[in-house]
Design a protein around this motif. Sequence first.
Motif, PDB file in Angstrom:
ATOM      1  N   ALA A  56       0.825  -1.210   0.000  1.00  0.00           N
ATOM      2  CA  ALA A  56       0.000   0.000   0.000  1.00  0.00           C
ATOM      3  C   ALA A  56       0.857   1.257   0.000  1.00  0.00           C
ATOM      4  CB  ALA A  56      -0.905   0.012   1.234  1.00  0.00           C
ATOM      5  N   ILE A 109      -4.390  -5.811   5.171  1.00  0.00           N
ATOM      6  CA  ILE A 109      -5.706  -5.183   5.049  1.00  0.00           C
ATOM      7  C   ILE A 109      -6.760  -6.202   5.438  1.00  0.00           C
ATOM      8  CG2 ILE A 109      -5.063  -3.496   3.279  1.00  0.00           C
ATOM      9  CD1 ILE A 109      -6.199  -5.469   1.177  1.00  0.00           C
ATOM     10  N   THR A 161     -12.285   0.671  -0.792  1.00  0.00           N
ATOM     11  CA  THR A 161     -11.942  -0.497  -1.609  1.00  0.00           C
ATOM     12  C   THR A 161     -10.422  -0.577  -1.764  1.00  0.00           C
ATOM     13  OG1 THR A 161     -12.225   0.794  -3.646  1.00  0.00           O
ATOM     14  CG2 THR A 161     -14.111  -0.483  -2.877  1.00  0.00           C
ATOM     15  N   TYR A 162      -9.922  -1.795  -1.728  1.00  0.00           N
ATOM     16  CA  TYR A 162      -8.490  -2.053  -1.872  1.00  0.00           C
ATOM     17  C   TYR A 162      -8.279  -2.995  -3.054  1.00  0.00           C
ATOM     18  CZ  TYR A 162      -8.139  -0.183   2.895  1.00  0.00           C
ATOM     19  OH  TYR A 162      -8.209   0.613   3.999  1.00  0.00           O
ATOM     20  N   MET A 217      -3.662   3.403   0.394  1.00  0.00           N
ATOM     21  CA  MET A 217      -4.189   2.946  -0.880  1.00  0.00           C
ATOM     22  C   MET A 217      -3.467   1.674  -1.319  1.00  0.00           C
ATOM     23  SD  MET A 217      -4.038   4.785  -4.609  1.00  0.00           S
ATOM     24  CE  MET A 217      -4.854   6.277  -4.075  1.00  0.00           C
ATOM     25  N   VAL A 218      -4.260   0.651  -1.611  1.00  0.00           N
ATOM     26  CA  VAL A 218      -3.726  -0.564  -2.224  1.00  0.00           C
ATOM     27  C   VAL A 218      -4.148  -0.520  -3.693  1.00  0.00           C
ATOM     28  CG1 VAL A 218      -3.747  -3.087  -2.259  1.00  0.00           C
ATOM     29  CG2 VAL A 218      -3.907  -1.866  -0.072  1.00  0.00           C
ATOM     30  N   SER A 277      -2.339  -7.332  -3.553  1.00  0.00           N
ATOM     31  CA  SER A 277      -2.681  -8.055  -2.334  1.00  0.00           C
ATOM     32  C   SER A 277      -2.870  -9.520  -2.704  1.00  0.00           C
ATOM     33  CB  SER A 277      -3.961  -7.486  -1.704  1.00  0.00           C
ATOM     34  OG  SER A 277      -5.041  -7.529  -2.625  1.00  0.00           O
ATOM     35  N   TYR A 284     -10.163   0.033  -6.400  1.00  0.00           N
ATOM     36  CA  TYR A 284      -9.440   0.652  -5.282  1.00  0.00           C
ATOM     37  C   TYR A 284      -9.665   2.161  -5.336  1.00  0.00           C
ATOM     38  CZ  TYR A 284      -5.722   2.113  -8.527  1.00  0.00           C
ATOM     39  OH  TYR A 284      -5.017   2.696  -9.553  1.00  0.00           O
ATOM     40  N   ASN A 285      -9.295   2.828  -4.236  1.00  0.00           N
ATOM     41  CA  ASN A 285      -9.480   4.289  -4.136  1.00  0.00           C
ATOM     42  C   ASN A 285     -10.948   4.665  -4.345  1.00  0.00           C
ATOM     43  OD1 ASN A 285      -8.690   6.963  -3.721  1.00  0.00           O
ATOM     44  ND2 ASN A 285      -8.270   7.318  -5.895  1.00  0.00           N
TER      45      ASN A 285
END
Length: 346
Positions: free
Chosen positions: A8, A21, A126-127, A59-60, A131, A116-117
Amino acid sequence: MTTVAAFAAPAAKAPLERTTIERREVGEFDVLIDIKFAGICHSDIHQAREGWGEAIFPMVPGHEIAGIVSEVGPGVTKYRVGDRVGVGCMVDSCRECENCLAGLEQYCLKGNIPTYNGVGKDGEPTYGGYSQKIVVAESFVLRIPDGLSLDVAAPLLCAGITTYSPLRHWNTGPGKKVAILGMGGLGHMGVKLAHALGAEVTVLSQSLRKKDDGLKLGADHYYATSDEQTFRELRGSFDLILSTVSAPLNLDQYLSLLKTDGAFVNVGAPEEPVALNLFSVIMGRKTLAGSGIGGIRETQEMLDFCAEHGIGAEIELIGADEINDAYERVLGSDVRYRFVIDTATI
């Protein structure tokens, strides 16, 4: 909730780092995916550095996801454990508006939920794909055909569909002259897809450095935009120019390369506004347009098309510890043509 290893950005412009996460429990219509590969898109960099406006941290990033289904909810009908699947740039939408009902979830009138974001319907951030696991509603999961290996399929979930959707919308096919502007992560996919669709393909790139690659991937012609002669020679040549460039351009100069009724379509998104003399579109009834990703139905169509034609991304596989270096290399145009993270290394 399940704790998952991830990479992240803790804050805007900060180096990405290892973290964990929480992923939600698998709901009735959810699919749990063991992520195997995640592509690095230029838009990951724009967002991690807040180039497109305020963002959510930590952020991921990652919206080019390929993996294997490891669990499904009791209501899931499309997927089973062991299926090869992908996730692209969105993980949900309102599912009710005119656009969603037409299969254009990417243009959801209430705004789709980005991978994400963004903020999910549960109110949680949201990620993305940097991951090891992700939980996604089955309606927003794509099937990766057996003919595509997962590593080269991952970038198709953004770079592939972002070029395929406008190529199809503007009727790319035999008898059409198409120019791909920029020979990077999106551009190289645009070349492959336009060629497979039957068009006469020209690459417009800053230099001739990647000419051999362009011709090998399916381009018929390759020109340097740094050479003023290019614009004189190609004036009025193209039915469609697909711009994958995320730097500001002299639009008037490029619009001069279109035939009457030609279209200049932007899929690259510069951080700065661009200038335009409207006579460049008035004279020749030309179209200046933009295009996002595709809807779920079209994205599946693209994956099936790629499998049928043996099309995958040209990738450089990296470990998670190389992500920050990869970002710098993307900014320096030093990648041929998509970095893909082996998520086992996260």
